[in-house]
Design an enzyme around this catalytic site. Structure first.
Site, mmCIF file in Angstrom:
data_model
loop_
_atom_site.group_PDB
_atom_site.id
_atom_site.type_symbol
_atom_site.label_atom_id
_atom_site.label_comp_id
_atom_site.label_asym_id
_atom_site.label_seq_id
_atom_site.Cartn_x
_atom_site.Cartn_y
_atom_site.Cartn_z
ATOM 1 N N GLU A 85 0.794 -1.228 0.000
ATOM 2 C CA GLU A 85 0.000 0.000 0.000
ATOM 3 C C GLU A 85 0.830 1.283 0.000
ATOM 4 O OE1 GLU A 85 -3.102 0.589 -0.308
ATOM 5 O OE2 GLU A 85 -4.171 -1.265 0.088
ATOM 6 N N SER A 345 -30.046 -29.978 51.095
ATOM 7 C CA SER A 345 -29.165 -30.482 52.161
ATOM 8 C C SER A 345 -27.763 -29.901 52.126
ATOM 9 C CB SER A 345 -29.077 -32.007 52.072
ATOM 10 O OG SER A 345 -30.328 -32.604 52.335
#
Length: 683
Positions: A85, A345
């Site tokens: 680029e 429990s």
């Protein structure tokens, strides 16, 4: 973008050439540039303890735009990007005159754009302003803004902006979002083929979307690879190998682990851009899979929750609030780690630990499991049976209700509630003052807090508030739930529980629970380092027939430990002050527990002395005194004034020839430990 774009490029090249002699004017022009916001909104990130992405949120316009740290990007991608680029990126000041002049000349000669003249900085300018690329005014504005950006920002910051804003198709912006969407990973390590595709996509993100036109994406990628060979970035062999790599044909979902915990983090700190949690991403994923697998074939509406913590540090390593947001018919959006539920429990270990601390019992103390009543309250065991007298440790392992209610009555239910508060459990009572039913699950608790309670029991009785943010302070005043002896005793008892069928015999200390009406199934366990809590049930509280903690939740607990680590860490050794003796060597007050306000209820099946009646005056006989019992279950043991005189008797009538003259107590005890007594006088 043909003739018109070419003229724009040519005009820009001419303007730059004429402007070379007016440097001062150019400087004033650039300095007067109004810069757009340089901190675009990025997705809120949730990361695990190691920095891996757990989840991200889209920005306000529905865009996936993750922040990018160039230091965590594959250097090969950066080198290839600049070579393709903007190979003079490090040297130009925002506009590359050579590239612009070349592009303008080619456009004039060919009548169309042959090569672009935009630098990466100019592309950043366009992305910041969301401007077009072909108009003359747009090109001039981009050039001006690029020159201004270079005066205000270092090169690496400009590169970071490009990698954060570049479009990659659909609602994907930025390199990190693209790496996750197309390859399912961070961009820290990219193959040449992956890097080339991520360079090609921003040039035409919609036309080259791999999920819509994979051939267009492949062709664009291969052109980048060919250019990299020419630029010397790749060898021909590496490029040929990269060309053979497939192009992705579908978009991958973004990580979305721990949805309930991450939503909770966002709600608590909505202004944070980055949240680092104590969760372990790999473990979280494994347990979310386990949760989904366990609910396959389960009754409609059943949900599941899992909490895993390191009880040394108090850090939560995994938190599964349900089998997933999108699980149909299971209310998956509800975080069941934070929902109030009945613990069944699972509070019993705390009751026994408090009883040990209060000097009411020892693991070898005998305690009665017989019908009792506390005023109008008459608790029953889950199976409706009674086992007579048995050691406390066995009563806990069997999860019997009557012994734990006897202990709670002696302790006072208020003391149980105070201990829950010390442990960090915000227990919610359905009514006013706590009653004895609290010990059996008559209170609302949360899985996360119950896991913290067991973390405290695993840590020699010191409360362990759980934390789930890496920056959350661990410094908290030390709060003791129970003594270290009591905590060790409970852990030692629970480690003797048999595992579920098919689970390893690894001495995991664990307890299960089932709430009234089978609405909640629990299993919570710990070893020397970790604690895991499991809950299963329906979020709306309707019953799940046949669901028991031991059968439903316990297998998930053991499998969760197997996914956590290959072997358990050993439980701690007993403290030096622990009383490790058998029942016969206990101090007299600890040999047998007697309730304070309990009233024994006659058992219709208990033995009844048919003869002699209580208070009878009997005449001595040479053959002995005849006695008879009805009801009860043989074999029977006959005792005279506390001394056994006949054991293992199957018959219901015998002759006792050992009664002395005067007053004696005759007792008979059946196979269930139930007894009948009379007092007689022999003349």
């Amino acid at each position: 973008m043909t003739r018109r774009a070419g003229l724009a490029l040519a005009g820009l090249a001419l303007a730059l050439g004429l402007g070379a002699g007016g440097r001062d004017a150019l400087d004033r022009w650039v300095d007067a540039t109004v810069l757009p916001p340089l901190a675009p909104a990025t997705s809120v990130e949730m990361r695990d303890r190691g920095g891996a992405l757990l989840r991200a949120y889209t920005v306000g316009d529905g865009i996936w735009r993750l922040p990018v740290d160039p230091a965590r990007v594959d250097p090969r991608y950066v080198e290839m990007l600049l070579a393709y680029e903007d190979k003079r990126f490090a040297r130009h000041s925002g506009v590359d005159p050579r590239a612009v002049l070349r592009a303008g000349w080619q456009a004039l000669v060919n009548g169309r754009v042959v090569s672009g003249g935009s630098t990466l900085t100019m592309q950043v300018a366009r992305l910041l302003e969301r401007s077009g690329t072909g108009a003359w005014s747009g090109k001039i504005r981009q050039a001006r803004l690029a020159l201004a950006l270079e005066r205000h920002l270092p090169k690496d910051e400009i590169l970071r902006l490009y990698m954060a804003l570049a479009p990659f198709g659909g609602n994907i912006e930025g390199l990190r979002a693209a790496a996750f969407a197309w390859f399912g990973k961070e961009p820290a390590r990219l193959t040449p083929a992956e890097a080339a595709l991520l360079i090609a996509l921003p040039q035409s993100p919609e036309a080259r979307r791999p999920d819509r036109d994979p051939e267009a994406a492949r062709a664009a990628r291969d052109r980048v690879l060919a250019r990299m060979v020419t630029a010397g970035q790749l060898s021909p062999e590496a490029a040929r190998a990269a060309i053979r790599d497939p192009v992705p044909t579908r978009r991958l979902p973004f990580p979305a682990l721990a949805p309930h915990m991450t939503d909770r983090a966002l709600a608590e700190a909505p202004d944070r851009a980055l949240h680092q949690l104590t969760l372990d991403g790999a473990l979280q994923a494994a347990l979310e899979t386990l949760a989904r697998d366990r609910l396959r074939g389960a009754a409609r509406g059943v949900s599941i929750a899992i909490v895993v913590a390191d009880h040394g540090s108090g850090e939560i390593l995994a938190s599964v609030g349900s089998a997933g947001y999108e699980v149909s018919g299971r209310d998956g959006f509800i975080d069941m780690t934070r929902a109030l539920r009945s613990p069944g429990s699972t509070l019993k270990p705390l009751v026994y630990a408090l009883g040990f601390d209060a000097g009411l019992a020892h693991p070898q103390t005998l305690i009665a499991d017989r019908p009792v009543a506390f005023g109008s309250y008459a608790p029953q065991n889950f199976d409706g049976a009674f086992r007579g007298e048995l050691p406390v440790d066995e009563a806990l392992r069997l999860s019997l209700n009557i012994p734990v209610v006897l202990l709670t009555d002696a302790l006072g239910p208020e003391n149980l509630m105070a201990a829950l508060d010390r442990a960090g459990v915000e227990a919610v009572l359905p009514g006013g003052r706590p009653g004895l039913a609290v010990a059996l699950g008559g209170v609302g608790v949360r899985l996360e807090e119950m896991t913290a309670l067991y973390a405290g029991l695993a840590s020699y009785g010191v409360a362990k508030p759980l934390r789930w943010r890496m920056d959350q302070g661990a410094e908290a005043p030390v709060r003791r739930i129970v003594s270290r002896v009591a905590a060790w005793q409970v852990g030692h008892i629970l480690s003797g529980l048999a595992p579920p069928p098919g689970a390893p015999m690894n001495r995991l200390a664990y307890k299960t629970g089932t709430s009234y009406g089978h609405r909640d199934a629990w299993a919570i366990g710990f070893d020397g380092r970790h604690v895991i809590g499991i809950w299963m049930g329906r979020p709306d509280g309707t019953p799940v027939p046949g669901a028991f903690g031991a059968d439903t939740a316990a297998p998930v607990l053991f499998e969760a430990f197997q996914r956590l680590k290959p072997a358990l860490d050993p439980l701690p050794a007993p403290p030096p002050e622990a009383l490790l003796v058998g029942a016969s060597r206990l101090p007299e007050p600890l040999k047998r527990f007697r309730g304070r306000s309990a009233r024994l209820i006659p058992d219709p099946q208990a033995p009844v002395m048919a003869f002699p009646p209580d208070g009878a005056v009997l005449a001595a006989q040479a053959a002995g005194v005849p006695v008879r019992v009805r009801e009860g279950r043989p074999p029977f043991t006959w005792m005279v004034s506390g001394r056994p005189v006949a054991t293992g008797v199957q018959r219901r009538d015998v002759l006792l020839d050992t009664l002395p003259k005067g007053f004696s107590e005759i007792a008979v005890i059946d196979a269930e430990g139930r007894a009948a007594r009379v007092r007689v006088e022999l003349q």
